[in-house]
Motif scaffolding. Structure first.
Motif, PDB file in Angstrom:
ATOM      1  N   GLY A   1       1.084  -1.571   0.094  1.00 44.36           N
ATOM      2  CA  GLY A   1       0.056   0.232  -0.023  1.00 44.36           C
ATOM      3  C   GLY A   1       0.761   1.107  -0.142  1.00 44.36           C
ATOM      4  N   GLU A   2       2.240   1.089  -0.088  1.00 40.63           N
ATOM      5  CA  GLU A   2       2.805   2.477   0.166  1.00 40.63           C
ATOM      6  C   GLU A   2       3.237   2.866  -1.120  1.00 40.63           C
ATOM      7  N   PHE A   3       3.237   4.006  -1.624  1.00 40.21           N
ATOM      8  CA  PHE A   3       3.366   4.864  -2.994  1.00 40.21           C
ATOM      9  C   PHE A   3       4.934   5.502  -2.725  1.00 40.21           C
ATOM     10  N   ALA A   4       5.639   5.184  -3.358  1.00 38.11           N
ATOM     11  CA  ALA A   4       7.387   5.261  -3.537  1.00 38.11           C
ATOM     12  C   ALA A   4       7.510   6.375  -4.265  1.00 38.11           C
ATOM     13  N   CYS A   5       8.933   6.856  -4.380  1.00 40.05           N
ATOM     14  CA  CYS A   5       9.257   7.353  -5.793  1.00 40.05           C
ATOM     15  C   CYS A   5      10.778   7.134  -6.115  1.00 40.05           C
ATOM     16  N   LEU A   6      11.210   6.873  -6.919  1.00 42.10           N
ATOM     17  CA  LEU A   6      12.238   6.167  -6.464  1.00 42.10           C
ATOM     18  C   LEU A   6      13.242   8.095  -7.356  1.00 42.10           C
TER      19      LEU A   6
ATOM     20  N   LEU B   1      13.710  -0.963 -10.550  1.00 42.31           N
ATOM     21  CA  LEU B   1      12.350  -0.939 -11.178  1.00 42.31           C
ATOM     22  C   LEU B   1      12.012  -2.327 -11.832  1.00 42.31           C
ATOM     23  N   ASN B   2      13.061  -2.405 -12.657  1.00 42.23           N
ATOM     24  CA  ASN B   2      13.075  -3.636 -13.689  1.00 42.23           C
ATOM     25  C   ASN B   2      13.306  -5.359 -12.617  1.00 42.23           C
ATOM     26  N   ILE B   3      13.947  -5.522 -11.464  1.00 37.69           N
ATOM     27  CA  ILE B   3      14.356  -6.305 -10.420  1.00 37.69           C
ATOM     28  C   ILE B   3      12.833  -6.206 -10.065  1.00 37.69           C
ATOM     29  N   LEU B   4      12.227  -5.563  -9.599  1.00 31.61           N
ATOM     30  CA  LEU B   4      11.057  -5.454  -8.309  1.00 31.61           C
ATOM     31  C   LEU B   4       9.858  -6.111  -9.511  1.00 31.61           C
ATOM     32  N   GLY B   5      10.139  -5.804 -10.937  1.00 35.79           N
ATOM     33  CA  GLY B   5       9.273  -6.060 -11.800  1.00 35.79           C
ATOM     34  C   GLY B   5       9.381  -7.319 -12.307  1.00 35.79           C
ATOM     35  N   LEU B   6      10.172  -7.968 -11.980  1.00 34.68           N
ATOM     36  CA  LEU B   6      10.696  -9.072 -12.168  1.00 34.68           C
ATOM     37  C   LEU B   6      10.792  -9.706 -13.795  1.00 34.68           C
ATOM     38  N   ILE B   7      11.531  -8.226 -14.338  1.00 34.33           N
ATOM     39  CA  ILE B   7      11.922  -8.568 -15.253  1.00 34.33           C
ATOM     40  C   ILE B   7      13.653  -8.660 -15.782  1.00 34.33           C
ATOM     41  N   GLU B   8      14.329  -8.064 -14.918  1.00 36.07           N
ATOM     42  CA  GLU B   8      15.997  -8.561 -14.762  1.00 36.07           C
ATOM     43  C   GLU B   8      15.591  -9.394 -13.443  1.00 36.07           C
ATOM     44  N   SER B   9      16.523 -10.588 -13.884  1.00 38.91           N
ATOM     45  CA  SER B   9      16.897 -11.843 -12.751  1.00 38.91           C
ATOM     46  C   SER B   9      17.411 -11.194 -11.432  1.00 38.91           C
TER      47      SER B   9
ATOM     48  N   SER C   1       9.406   5.926 -11.121  1.00 43.76           N
ATOM     49  CA  SER C   1      10.627   6.507 -11.050  1.00 43.76           C
ATOM     50  C   SER C   1      10.146   8.047 -11.847  1.00 43.76           C
ATOM     51  N   SER C   2      11.049   9.142 -11.641  1.00 47.54           N
ATOM     52  CA  SER C   2      11.350   9.712 -12.385  1.00 47.54           C
ATOM     53  C   SER C   2      11.998  11.257 -12.219  1.00 47.54           C
ATOM     54  N   HIS C   3      12.560  11.566 -12.646  1.00 42.83           N
ATOM     55  CA  HIS C   3      13.649  12.917 -12.180  1.00 42.83           C
ATOM     56  C   HIS C   3      12.805  13.681 -11.891  1.00 42.83           C
ATOM     57  N   ASP C   4      11.425  14.153 -12.352  1.00 44.55           N
ATOM     58  CA  ASP C   4      10.420  15.763 -11.950  1.00 44.55           C
ATOM     59  C   ASP C   4      10.078  14.802 -10.913  1.00 44.55           C
TER      60      ASP C   4
ATOM     61  N   LEU D   1      12.636   8.113  -2.719  1.00 42.21           N
ATOM     62  CA  LEU D   1      13.952   6.803  -2.815  1.00 42.21           C
ATOM     63  C   LEU D   1      14.841   7.799  -3.559  1.00 42.21           C
ATOM     64  N   GLU D   2      15.492   8.378  -3.331  1.00 42.92           N
ATOM     65  CA  GLU D   2      17.309   8.893  -3.907  1.00 42.92           C
ATOM     66  C   GLU D   2      18.377   7.761  -4.275  1.00 42.92           C
ATOM     67  N   MET D   3      18.163   8.076  -6.088  1.00 41.30           N
ATOM     68  CA  MET D   3      19.452   6.927  -6.501  1.00 41.30           C
ATOM     69  C   MET D   3      19.953   7.831  -6.681  1.00 41.30           C
ATOM     70  N   LYS D   4      21.783   7.398  -6.593  1.00 45.52           N
ATOM     71  CA  LYS D   4      23.030   8.386  -6.893  1.00 45.52           C
ATOM     72  C   LYS D   4      23.844   6.967  -8.071  1.00 45.52           C
ATOM     73  N   ASP D   5      24.383   7.165  -8.999  1.00 46.35           N
ATOM     74  CA  ASP D   5      25.376   5.779  -8.983  1.00 46.35           C
ATOM     75  C   ASP D   5      25.187   4.439  -8.940  1.00 46.35           C
ATOM     76  N   GLY D   6      24.255   3.994  -8.872  1.00 45.72           N
ATOM     77  CA  GLY D   6      23.702   2.772  -7.785  1.00 45.72           C
ATOM     78  C   GLY D   6      23.163   2.642  -6.251  1.00 45.72           C
ATOM     79  N   PHE D   7      23.633   3.511  -6.166  1.00 47.73           N
ATOM     80  CA  PHE D   7      23.575   3.794  -4.718  1.00 47.73           C
ATOM     81  C   PHE D   7      22.377   3.785  -4.041  1.00 47.73           C
ATOM     82  N   LEU D   8      21.571   3.402  -3.475  1.00 44.15           N
ATOM     83  CA  LEU D   8      20.613   4.084  -2.700  1.00 44.15           C
ATOM     84  C   LEU D   8      20.379   5.109  -1.406  1.00 44.15           C
ATOM     85  N   CYS D   9      20.365   6.633  -1.940  1.00 42.90           N
ATOM     86  CA  CYS D   9      21.476   7.243  -0.778  1.00 42.90           C
ATOM     87  C   CYS D   9      20.415   7.184   0.395  1.00 42.90           C
TER      88      CYS D   9
END
Lengths: 227, 401
Positions: free
Chosen positions: A38-43, A55-63, A205-208, A219-227
């Motif tokens: 029930g959460e609303f999160a924005c990357l 997102l792709n991993i959360l969506g089971l698109i990437e392994s 996900s958005s940078h808007d 959830l702020e991301m930078k260079d693959g890290f979750l800040c």
């Protein structure tokens, strides 16, 4: 490791890399995260920060390559291809930046398509299509094909398609990037309403900054890290 | 819904769909016409064989053809009129051609050569053996004292049409006998061994020279090749001392071997056509499918399995195949009816010196065969392309442009 039953996703030490010529590019580095039902999160984060990969991993698109990811109580690494297909079909709704509608199907047929694939009887399908198109305000445009619609309308059809599946989570990768601010705001309002009223988990996900403002959790991301 | 999507996808890029449909149509049409041509040439070849020398088959005494006898006439058929009376009643039998063969000398007074004579019913055979390649004069018919010479024999005797030739042979009792005959025609089968020794004279003349009423063999002119089975059945059932041999066995060296050889050649050409169609479709469909990688990624992201992607694209291939194959057959039929109505002019066949037309003989079974092959090639081409894209990782498919 036993995941908390209130968590939709439980992620620990997730690492992911892509091959690039003879090297590998690290897209995610030691990401540890939980997302509740029930959460609303924005990357957020700049291009190349790892938003889409996560997102792709959360969506089971990437392994999952390294680390542990649970979807509810199921560890993704342990899932067969068939089980992943089933989860994607029934529990996850996708909204992409480029809409990904079938150009040869009408708006209502686009919404209905994945319901058919879920094996839902026709009567129920049509009810859900009507509800979903109502929710995005497109009932009167139901007979139009994607090429006869504006970008905002197309994205709303894509959103209706995701909603109609009645998924546990809607994963939206840059859903407003191809739209103007007003249209994008309209889309985000629908996401917000779905989250508030139906308690559907939404991960965007958005940078808007406009999009960030809609999400209670950022959830702020930078260079693959979750800040 | 999957099928609806597959069929509507055909209209996404009409030009590409038209390219695939035309590729399938061309392949199917080519196979169809080629099959018809093949049947035409085989039929023509069969007709040439039947109507030049052997008829649809012949009857001899049992084992006669396989053995060499010192006195062959002792093994000839004795009561031809009774045999004729019975066999003409077999449905499909149009003509009976009693024959005898004998060795003899031929002389024109200056030159003497040996030859192999055939005593035939000239009048009856003239009606049926229409493709015997007579290069000079006319075939043996009503002339009671006529003789038809092989080309090599005529050259050896240095004879012309209308010249007199004497045939010398032993009677069945061992005494010499002779007949003075007039050259009515010269034939050329292309077989030097045959043309250098064989001549034909009326059966009555041959029987007079040989001093016998017997006949060595009876050839058949039938309404259709299929009627031979009935003749063979009657002979087997009612004449245990006789055996019936079809023309394909009588002329195994030329006819059956050629049919087998040509059949094999046609099969190879057919395979080549199919391979070209398959590659053409694979190429076009691959491009079309690869352009839809994102869409296929979206389908996979929403839970469609690789098998369902293949099924979706397979339906598209099926529709393209059926459409193209039907179009190909219609076009082939029209081309044959309009442009190839008189067949295709071919160079002289073995044993002939004249050109001939091969008709394109299109049959429903061929249409069905070509349809299946064309549609299957389209399906296989599409499936090969779809396996490639279905195997692609979902993320990669979604990222592609």
């Amino acid at each position: 490791m036993k995941p908390n039953p209130n968590h939709l996703y439980t992620i620990k030490d997730l690492r992911f890399s892509y091959p690039l010529e003879e090297q590998r590019v690290q897209a995610l580095r030691d990401v540890t995260l939980t997302i509740e039902k029930g959460e609303f999160a924005c990357l957020s984060g700049p291009s190349g920060s790892g938003k889409t990969t996560l997102l792709n991993i959360l969506g089971l698109i990437e392994s999952v390559q390294e680390g542990v990811v649970f979807f509810q109580d199921r560890e993704l690494k342990a899932l067969s291809e068939r089980e992943k297909n089933r989860i994607r079909r029934y529990k996850i709704g996708f909204v992409f930046q480029s809409f990904q509608l079938f150009p040869v199907l009408r708006a209502d047929e686009n919404v209905e398509y994945f319901l058919t694939r879920q094996g839902i009887p026709r009567k129920e399908r049509l009810k859900r299509v009507d509800e979903a198109l109502d929710a995005v305000g497109l009932r009167e445009h139901r007979a139009k094909r994607p090429l006869e619609m504006s970008g905002g309308q197309r994205q709303r059809v894509a959103l209706a398609r995701a909603i109609a599946k009645r998924p546990e989570v809607i994963i939206a990768d840059e859903p407003t990037a191809s739209l103007d601010q007003n249209t994008g705001r309209g889309i985000m309002e629908i996401f917000k309403r779905m989250n508030d009223e139906k308690r559907v988990t939404v991960i965007v996900s958005s940078h808007d900054p406009m999009v960030h403002a809609f999400a209670p959790r950022r959830l702020e991301m930078k260079d693959g890290f979750l800040c | 819904m999957l099928i609806r999507l597959a069929f509507r996808n055909l209209f996404r890029n009409p030009r590409r769909t038209a390219t695939v449909v035309l590729t399938v149509a061309m392949g199917t049409g080519s196979l169809f016409i080629f099959d018809g041509f093949n049947a035409g040439i085989m039929n023509q070849y069969r007709e040439n064989t039947v109507h030049s020398r052997y008829g649809h088959g012949q009857v001899n005494t049992n084992g006669y053809r396989e053995k060499v006898f010192e006195k062959p006439w002792e093994h000839w058929m004795t009561n031809y009129p009774a045999l004729q009376e019975r066999l003409t009643r077999v449905p499909g039998v149009l003509y009976l051609f009693p024959r005898v063969e004998f060795f003899s000398l031929l002389t024109n007074g200056k030159i003497t050569v040996s030859g192999r004579g055939q005593g035939v019913d000239g009048r009856a055979e003239a009606k049926f053996f229409t493709t015997l390649n007579v290069v000079d004069g006319m075939t043996l018919s009503d002339q009671e004292d006529g003789i038809l010479l092989g080309l090599g024999l005529a050259r050896a005797l240095d004879t012309r049409i209308g010249d007199r030739v004497t045939v010398l042979a032993n009677t069945i009792h061992g005494t010499m006998n002779a007949a003075d005959l007039t050259v009515t025609g010269i034939f050329h089968t292309g077989s030097k061994d045959f043309d250098d020794v064989v001549f034909r004279i009326p059966l009555k003349q041959a029987q007079t020279v040989l001093d016998t009423e017997r006949v060595e063999s009876v050839a058949f002119g039938l309404n259709a090749v299929e009627d031979w089975t009935r003749v063979a059945d009657v002979v087997r059932a009612e004449y245990p001392d006789l055996e019936a041999t079809p023309f394909a066995v009588l002329d195994k060296v030329y006819y059956q071997n050629s049919v087998d050889w040509l059949g094999q050649q046609f099969a190879v050409i057919q395979l080549i056509i199919l391979a070209i169609v398959l590659l053409g479709i694979f190429n076009t469909v691959s491009t079309s499918v690869l352009e839809r990688k994102q869409e296929i990624g979206n389908l996979r992201a929403n839970g469609e399995s690789k098998g369902q992607i293949v099924l979706l694209l397979g339906w598209e291939g099926f529709a393209l195949g059926v459409l193209g194959a039907v179009l190909g057959i219609v076009i082939a039929w029209m081309i044959t009816a309009v442009f190839l109505r008189n067949g295709i002019l071919m160079p002289p066949a073995p044993g002939l010196t004249r050109q001939f037309h091969v008709r394109i003989e299109l049959q429903a079974a061929m249409a069905l065969g070509s349809f299946i092959m064309g549609a299957a090639a389209a399906m296989v081409g599409t499936l090969l392309a779809s396996f490639r894209v279905a195997r692609m990782p979902i993320g990669e498919a979604l990222r592609s442009i």
